[in-house]
Design a protein around this motif. Structure first.
Motif, PDB file in Angstrom:
ATOM      1  N   MET A  21       0.828  -1.208   0.000  1.00 52.32           N
ATOM      2  CA  MET A  21       0.000   0.000   0.000  1.00 52.32           C
ATOM      3  C   MET A  21       0.864   1.260   0.000  1.00 52.32           C
ATOM      4  O   MET A  21       0.555   2.227  -0.709  1.00 52.32           O
ATOM      5  N   LEU A  37       0.943   4.004  -2.939  1.00 52.53           N
ATOM      6  CA  LEU A  37       0.732   5.415  -2.620  1.00 52.53           C
ATOM      7  C   LEU A  37       1.855   6.282  -3.194  1.00 52.53           C
ATOM      8  O   LEU A  37       1.598   7.304  -3.832  1.00 52.53           O
ATOM      9  N   THR A  48       1.714   6.484  -7.002  1.00 52.96           N
ATOM     10  CA  THR A  48       0.620   7.365  -7.414  1.00 52.96           C
ATOM     11  C   THR A  48       0.974   8.820  -7.144  1.00 52.96           C
ATOM     12  O   THR A  48       0.718   9.701  -7.973  1.00 52.96           O
ATOM     13  N   LEU A  49       1.575   9.085  -5.994  1.00 49.35           N
ATOM     14  CA  LEU A  49       1.962  10.437  -5.619  1.00 49.35           C
ATOM     15  C   LEU A  49       2.934  11.041  -6.632  1.00 49.35           C
ATOM     16  O   LEU A  49       2.811  12.205  -7.012  1.00 49.35           O
TER      17      LEU A  49
END
Length: 55
Positions: free
Chosen positions: A12, A16, A19-20
């Protein structure tokens, strides 16, 4: 069980971060990727099970 939870949390966090930073996810398409991972695991377990009979 601890390994599973740590793996999930790590995945996860990686998701994250990717994606960031707007990077492509380092995995194959969702269902195909999951099926491939499960297939590799099952193949390993099958080989281990069959190896018991070859000894």
């Amino acid at each position: 069980m601890k390994e599973v939870i740590l793996s999930l949390i790590t995945g996860m966090v990686v998701g994250l971060l990717f994606t960031l930073f707007r990077l492509p996810i380092p995995a194959p398409p969702a269902l195909a990727g999951i099926a491939g991972i499960v297939g590799v695991y099952l193949g390993m377990r099958l080989f281990q099970w069959l190896a018991l009979f070859w000894k």
